[in-house]
Write a protein that holds these residues in place. Structure first.
Motif, PDB file in Angstrom:
ATOM      1  N   ASP A 184      -7.455   7.550  16.100  1.00 52.10           N
ATOM      2  CA  ASP A 184      -7.483   8.942  15.638  1.00 52.10           C
ATOM      3  C   ASP A 184      -6.323   9.752  16.205  1.00 52.10           C
ATOM      4  O   ASP A 184      -5.765  10.623  15.521  1.00 52.10           O
ATOM      5  N   THR A 185      -5.952   9.487  17.450  1.00 52.01           N
ATOM      6  CA  THR A 185      -4.838  10.210  18.063  1.00 52.01           C
ATOM      7  C   THR A 185      -3.513   9.768  17.449  1.00 52.01           C
ATOM      8  O   THR A 185      -2.607  10.589  17.234  1.00 52.01           O
ATOM      9  N   VAL A 225       0.838  -1.201   0.000  1.00 50.06           N
ATOM     10  CA  VAL A 225       0.000   0.000   0.000  1.00 50.06           C
ATOM     11  C   VAL A 225       0.874   1.253   0.000  1.00 50.06           C
ATOM     12  O   VAL A 225       0.631   2.217  -0.744  1.00 50.06           O
ATOM     13  N   LEU A 226       1.909   1.230   0.821  1.00 48.09           N
ATOM     14  CA  LEU A 226       2.783   2.393   0.963  1.00 48.09           C
ATOM     15  C   LEU A 226       3.598   2.649  -0.306  1.00 48.09           C
ATOM     16  O   LEU A 226       3.780   3.796  -0.726  1.00 48.09           O
ATOM     17  N   LEU A 260      -3.728   2.482   8.779  1.00 47.68           N
ATOM     18  CA  LEU A 260      -2.527   3.306   8.952  1.00 47.68           C
ATOM     19  C   LEU A 260      -1.706   3.355   7.666  1.00 47.68           C
ATOM     20  O   LEU A 260      -1.215   4.426   7.267  1.00 47.68           O
ATOM     21  N   ALA A 261      -1.564   2.222   6.994  1.00 46.51           N
ATOM     22  CA  ALA A 261      -0.795   2.179   5.749  1.00 46.51           C
ATOM     23  C   ALA A 261      -1.421   3.085   4.693  1.00 46.51           C
ATOM     24  O   ALA A 261      -0.721   3.814   3.979  1.00 46.51           O
ATOM     25  N   HIS A 262      -2.743   3.061   4.584  1.00 45.47           N
ATOM     26  CA  HIS A 262      -3.418   3.913   3.607  1.00 45.47           C
ATOM     27  C   HIS A 262      -3.260   5.394   3.957  1.00 45.47           C
ATOM     28  O   HIS A 262      -3.079   6.237   3.065  1.00 45.47           O
ATOM     29  N   GLU A 263      -3.337   5.704   5.248  1.00 43.66           N
ATOM     30  CA  GLU A 263      -3.127   7.090   5.680  1.00 43.66           C
ATOM     31  C   GLU A 263      -1.708   7.541   5.347  1.00 43.66           C
ATOM     32  O   GLU A 263      -1.501   8.660   4.856  1.00 43.66           O
ATOM     33  N   TYR A 266       2.241  10.663   2.025  1.00 44.14           N
ATOM     34  CA  TYR A 266       3.409  10.740   1.147  1.00 44.14           C
ATOM     35  C   TYR A 266       3.052  11.335  -0.207  1.00 44.14           C
ATOM     36  O   TYR A 266       3.843  12.092  -0.799  1.00 44.14           O
ATOM     37  N   VAL A 267       1.880  11.004  -0.733  1.00 45.19           N
ATOM     38  CA  VAL A 267       1.448  11.601  -1.989  1.00 45.19           C
ATOM     39  C   VAL A 267       1.424  13.123  -1.866  1.00 45.19           C
ATOM     40  O   VAL A 267       1.961  13.860  -2.706  1.00 45.19           O
TER      41      VAL A 267
END
Length: 401
Positions: free
Chosen positions: A319-320, A97-98, A386-389, A394-395
């Motif tokens: 969320d934190t 994903v990353l 988390l990986a998608h976030e 990075y994008v």
């Protein structure tokens, strides 16, 4: 080659103080265990640690991303194909994903095959009027609240070596089958274990318990034994920096651990907490960057964001965690520096230790599948969130958006 001599606190007056060490009651058994460790083959090869340092140099230069994750504390009975395969698979899915989102290669570094010890806030624990040594991880003692289990046992050092060796064997099979690279890391906490697996090779002195070892927030004193140990090995090393770290302290750590300023040698893992990251981190990054040191900056969004759930369990809210990640990226964007990666405690198991995420774990659900013996971990669902976030961050960072 044989291990370097093992040094014990109190037996050499010129040694720096060692924090967070077990109170081993049987010194003869401890000497025997560390002597046995010194006679065993290293768990990793020195050349492998050198190769990881080259990969981390790319991260330091902004050419790659570091994904460091795994259990809070591994168990000695966790070296099974199912558990090791689950960790390997989750890390690989997160890396995919990353990579897709960032367009950069991902260096996969597991908290695995050695993360058997944990620092604790107190050496003792009291329950129902009974006081016993605190659980320090399977490397030292057992989790059950009994005098027998909680007494530090040097034979566990040898059992940990066996568990780590078995885990590494499975990981090597998996990486060969899938054509990937996976490096190992853990906190260099119990110095008898680390020194027992330190070897002097023609290329220099290496801690062959893992490819990379890190020094924790509680043991990073410049005049302490842990920094002294890390300064003497050629592995890539990391140091965790909490919200009380000053810019001068960060630079002093660079001087002590990376005097030659070699990219890939030193990683700073910042664990500021969501409320402090935007205030504290900028001065640290600016000071180190102005010095010309090319360190890897990594965000640990877990340890600064722990609180107690109504059930009494330690927990964290997704969320934190994400708020600290966002603050980390904001700081690096403002300074024009590279946000090197993430350091997270997580598991492939379907646990309910952390709140929130797309799986929407509620406070009432925390006790349902709480399996960690120390700190709460993200489950597989939250880890992929988390990986998608991270990919999205990075994008935006690379596009300057």
């Amino acid at each position: 080659m044989l291990g370097v001599p093992v040094r014990f606190p109190g037996e050499a007056p010129n040694l720096p103080p060692a924090a967070q060490q077990p109170d081993w009651p049987d010194r003869a058994a401890l000497h025997a265990a560390t002597a046995e460790l010194a006679s065993l083959p290293g768990l990793v090869a020195a050349a492998e640690s050198d190769a990881l340092r080259d990969r981390l140099a790319r991260v330091a230069r902004g050419e790659a991303v570091l994904l460091q994750s795994g259990d809070c504390a591994e168990s000695l009975d966790g070296a099974t194909p199912e558990r090791v395969g689950g960790k390997f698979g989750l890390l690989g899915r997160m890396a995919a994903v990353l990579t897709e989102g960032s367009g950069l290669p991902v260096v996969q570094l597991g908290r695995i095959a050695g993360q058997y010890a944990k620092p604790r806030s107190s050496p003792l624990e009291t329950l129902d009027g009974v006081t016993l040594p605190v659980y320090r991880g399977d490397l030292v003692n057992g989790c059950d609240f009994t005098a027998r289990d909680r007494t530090p046992d040097p034979s566990r050092l040898i059992r940990a070596y066996g568990a780590a060796s078995a885990t590494l064997g499975m990981l090597r099979e998996l990486t060969a089958r899938h054509g990937t690279e996976l490096w190992t890391s853990h906190e260099a906490l119990v110095l008898e274990y680390e020194r027992g697996l330190t070897r002097t090779t023609p290329a220099g002195t290496y801690d062959l318990s893992a490819h990379l070892v890190w020094i924790g927030e509680r043991t990073r004193a410049l005049d302490g034994a842990h920094i002294d140990f890390a300064a003497g090995i050629r592995n890539p090393v990391a140091v965790k920096l909490g919200p009380t770290t000053t810019p001068d302290e960060a630079l002093a750590l660079v001087d002590r651990l990376d005097p030659e300023r070699r990219p890939g040698r030193l990683t700073f893992i910042t664990r500021m907490g969501a409320e402090a990251v935007r205030d504290v981190l900028p001065d640290l990054v600016a000071k180190v960057t102005a010095d010309g040191a090319e360190v890897v900056w990594v965000c640990d969004p877990m340890h600064g964001n722990t609180f107690t759930a109504p059930s009494g369990h330690k927990t964290r809210h997704y969320d934190t965690v994400i708020d600290e990640v966002r603050g980390f990226f904001e700081v690096h964007r403002a300074l024009g520096t590279h946000p090197g990666g993430i350091h997270a405690e997580l598991t492939a198991e379907d646990v309910t230790e952390c709140l929130g995420g797309s799986c929407a774990i509620s406070p009432d659900e925390v006790p349902d599948r709480y399996e960690s013996t120390c700190d709460p971990r993200l489950n597989a669902c939250q880890a992929l969130d988390l990986a998608h976030e991270l990919a999205a961050r990075y994008v935006r960072h690379l596009d300057g958006a």
